[in-house]
Design an enzyme around this catalytic site. Structure first.
Site, PDB file in Angstrom:
ATOM      1  N   TYR A  76      24.328  58.224   0.497  1.00 56.28           N
ATOM      2  CA  TYR A  76      24.570  57.115   1.225  1.00 56.28           C
ATOM      3  C   TYR A  76      26.033  56.655   1.299  1.00 56.28           C
ATOM      4  O   TYR A  76      26.384  56.765   0.134  1.00 56.28           O
ATOM      5  CB  TYR A  76      23.296  56.358   2.206  1.00 56.28           C
ATOM      6  CG  TYR A  76      22.816  55.051   1.391  1.00 56.28           C
ATOM      7  CD1 TYR A  76      23.056  55.417  -0.249  1.00 56.28           C
ATOM      8  CD2 TYR A  76      23.931  53.805   1.540  1.00 56.28           C
ATOM      9  CE1 TYR A  76      22.320  53.838  -0.606  1.00 56.28           C
ATOM     10  CE2 TYR A  76      23.986  52.992   1.334  1.00 56.28           C
ATOM     11  CZ  TYR A  76      23.246  52.574   0.164  1.00 56.28           C
ATOM     12  OH  TYR A  76      22.940  51.698  -0.482  1.00 56.28           O
ATOM     13  N   LYS A 105      24.969  57.112  -5.108  1.00 54.82           N
ATOM     14  CA  LYS A 105      24.356  56.176  -4.185  1.00 54.82           C
ATOM     15  C   LYS A 105      23.140  57.086  -3.163  1.00 54.82           C
ATOM     16  O   LYS A 105      23.552  57.543  -2.378  1.00 54.82           O
ATOM     17  CB  LYS A 105      25.314  55.413  -3.046  1.00 54.82           C
ATOM     18  CG  LYS A 105      25.896  54.516  -2.476  1.00 54.82           C
ATOM     19  CD  LYS A 105      26.674  53.865  -2.395  1.00 54.82           C
ATOM     20  CE  LYS A 105      26.828  52.141  -1.469  1.00 54.82           C
ATOM     21  NZ  LYS A 105      26.098  51.546  -1.763  1.00 54.82           N
ATOM     22  N   LEU A 125      26.451  51.671 -10.007  1.00 59.12           N
ATOM     23  CA  LEU A 125      27.550  52.059  -8.865  1.00 59.12           C
ATOM     24  C   LEU A 125      28.635  51.931  -9.131  1.00 59.12           C
ATOM     25  O   LEU A 125      29.206  50.757  -9.035  1.00 59.12           O
ATOM     26  CB  LEU A 125      26.999  51.787  -7.402  1.00 59.12           C
ATOM     27  CG  LEU A 125      27.265  52.317  -6.730  1.00 59.12           C
ATOM     28  CD1 LEU A 125      27.099  53.824  -6.305  1.00 59.12           C
ATOM     29  CD2 LEU A 125      27.873  51.512  -5.263  1.00 59.12           C
ATOM     30  N   GLU A 170      24.118  45.829 -13.418  1.00 56.38           N
ATOM     31  CA  GLU A 170      25.130  45.791 -12.217  1.00 56.38           C
ATOM     32  C   GLU A 170      23.769  44.283 -11.496  1.00 56.38           C
ATOM     33  O   GLU A 170      22.753  44.275 -11.888  1.00 56.38           O
ATOM     34  CB  GLU A 170      25.414  46.206 -11.060  1.00 56.38           C
ATOM     35  CG  GLU A 170      24.296  47.298 -11.071  1.00 56.38           C
ATOM     36  CD  GLU A 170      24.856  48.870  -9.976  1.00 56.38           C
ATOM     37  OE1 GLU A 170      25.695  48.368  -9.555  1.00 56.38           O
ATOM     38  OE2 GLU A 170      23.693  49.704  -9.966  1.00 56.38           O
TER      39      GLU A 170
HETATM   40  N1  PLP Z   1      25.797  48.125  -6.677  1.00 54.67           N
HETATM   41  C1  PLP Z   1      24.942  48.750  -5.467  1.00 54.67           C
HETATM   42  C2  PLP Z   1      23.270  49.077  -6.047  1.00 54.67           C
HETATM   43  C3  PLP Z   1      24.826  48.578  -4.702  1.00 54.67           C
HETATM   44  O1  PLP Z   1      24.052  48.706  -4.033  1.00 54.67           O
HETATM   45  C4  PLP Z   1      25.888  48.406  -3.471  1.00 54.67           C
HETATM   46  C5  PLP Z   1      26.595  48.377  -2.479  1.00 54.67           C
HETATM   47  O2  PLP Z   1      25.534  48.636  -1.582  1.00 54.67           O
HETATM   48  C6  PLP Z   1      27.289  47.704  -5.194  1.00 54.67           C
HETATM   49  C7  PLP Z   1      27.063  47.918  -6.377  1.00 54.67           C
HETATM   50  C8  PLP Z   1      29.036  47.557  -4.573  1.00 54.67           C
HETATM   51  O3  PLP Z   1      29.330  48.766  -3.933  1.00 54.67           O
HETATM   52  P1  PLP Z   1      30.824  48.507  -2.670  1.00 54.67           P
HETATM   53  O4  PLP Z   1      31.211  47.214  -3.125  1.00 54.67           O
HETATM   54  O5  PLP Z   1      31.203  50.113  -2.578  1.00 54.67           O
HETATM   55  O6  PLP Z   1      29.781  47.731  -1.471  1.00 54.67           O
END
Ligand code: PLP
Length: 278
Positions: A31, A145, A201, A177
């Site tokens: 997603y 993701k 991610l 994270e």
């Molecule tokens: N890490 C995880 C596990 C996430 O689910 C998300 C966003 O939903 C992020 C980091 C941050 O990503 P982004 O800055 O693209 O929203």
């Protein structure tokens, strides 16, 4: 609310998929979530590149070209009665008799919806937010993701149970994270972020913060952060498409650093606001 399902726009009540969809049965899909400010998607090319990386990682062909994705998103955004939106879209390996092996010749399922964009509150920006910490026990492809989010769901619930907004995770003594955010720290005046490897991610907001900081001449280093260093960092930030940049001011029920958002956070927050489409 009008959503998009497999090439059709329809009211959410009418959007139906089979119980045999591999997204439902196996969590076999990926997603994206794109923030839309005043009807303009923020960093769409980066989100579509990450979608391609996730699809490649699960060996699923991209059902649309970048131009097609952009036009479906535009159409969906135009159908909503609010300006700031969060576009969620997922692609699964389609509907097939339950069997782990990839089904041949089955079209992917594409679902897309757009909700009003959740944004940080003034209080969260001013006072910072509370987090808890935990050992990262997710799989080792956190760079994808995927919709299989139960590991992240369990992590987030630890935070919710403690009245905190996020769970900051550590694996083998290093910062990874949070359950739905990236985590950056400030050490001796330098912003430090863990490398974008298979354990986190590659956040689009993390990438934006890196670019904005670099362009403004703020010191930024990408290197592993030990648990010990993270706990005594001068500042800790969460970044995500809905949090933008938020300062961590409490960890595991104790004040973090000074207990208030730090000076680098103030600079970064202002830079982020200056770069947002408006
Ligand atoms: N890490 C995880 C596990 C996430 O689910 C998300 C966003 O939903 C992020 C980091 C941050 O990503 P982004 O800055 O693209 O929203």
């Amino acid at each position: 609310m009008i959503v998009h399902l497999n090439g059709h726009f329809l009211p959410i009540e009418d959007a139906k998929i089979s119980v045999l969809d591999r997204g439902f049965i196996f969590g076999d899909g990926v997603y994206e979530f794109v923030p839309v400010y005043r009807r303009q998607p923020f960093r769409l090319p980066q989100h579509l590149a990450r979608l391609q990386h996730s699809l490649d990682g699960i060996r699923l062909a991209n059902p649309h070209t970048e131009t097609e994705w952009a036009s479906i998103i535009d159409e969906l955004v135009a159908k909503q009665p609010f300006d700031d939106q969060g576009v969620y879209f997922q692609v699964t390996r389609g509907v097939a008799k339950r069997d782990h092996t990839f089904p041949p010749g089955v079209p992917a399922t594409v679902f897309m919806m757009s909700n009003p964009l959740a944004m940080p509150s003034a209080e969260q920006i001013e006072k910072g937010v509370a987090v808890v910490s935990a050992e990262d026990n997710r799989w080792r492809r956190c760079d994808l993701k995927t919709i299989s989010l139960v590991g992240n769901v369990l992590m987030r619930q630890l935070a919710a149970d403690a009245g905190a907004v996020e769970t900051v995770m550590f694996r083998d003594g290093h910062l990874t994270e949070a359950s739905a955010s990236n985590v950056l720290v400030v050490i001796d005046g330098t912003i430090v972020a863990p490398p974008k490897d298979n354990l986190i991610l590659p956040g689009i907001t993390y990438g934006a913060v890196y670019e904005f900081a670099r362009d403004a001449g703020l010191p930024f280093e990408i290197r592993p952060v030990t648990r010990a260093k993270a706990f005594v960092a001068d500042e800790m930030w969460l970044t995500s498409s809905t949090k933008e940049v938020l300062a961590v001011t409490s960890m595991d029920g104790r004040p973090f650093a000074s207990g208030a958002p730090g000076p680098m956070f103030r600079k970064m927050h202002a830079l982020f606001q200056a770069h947002k489409p408006r």
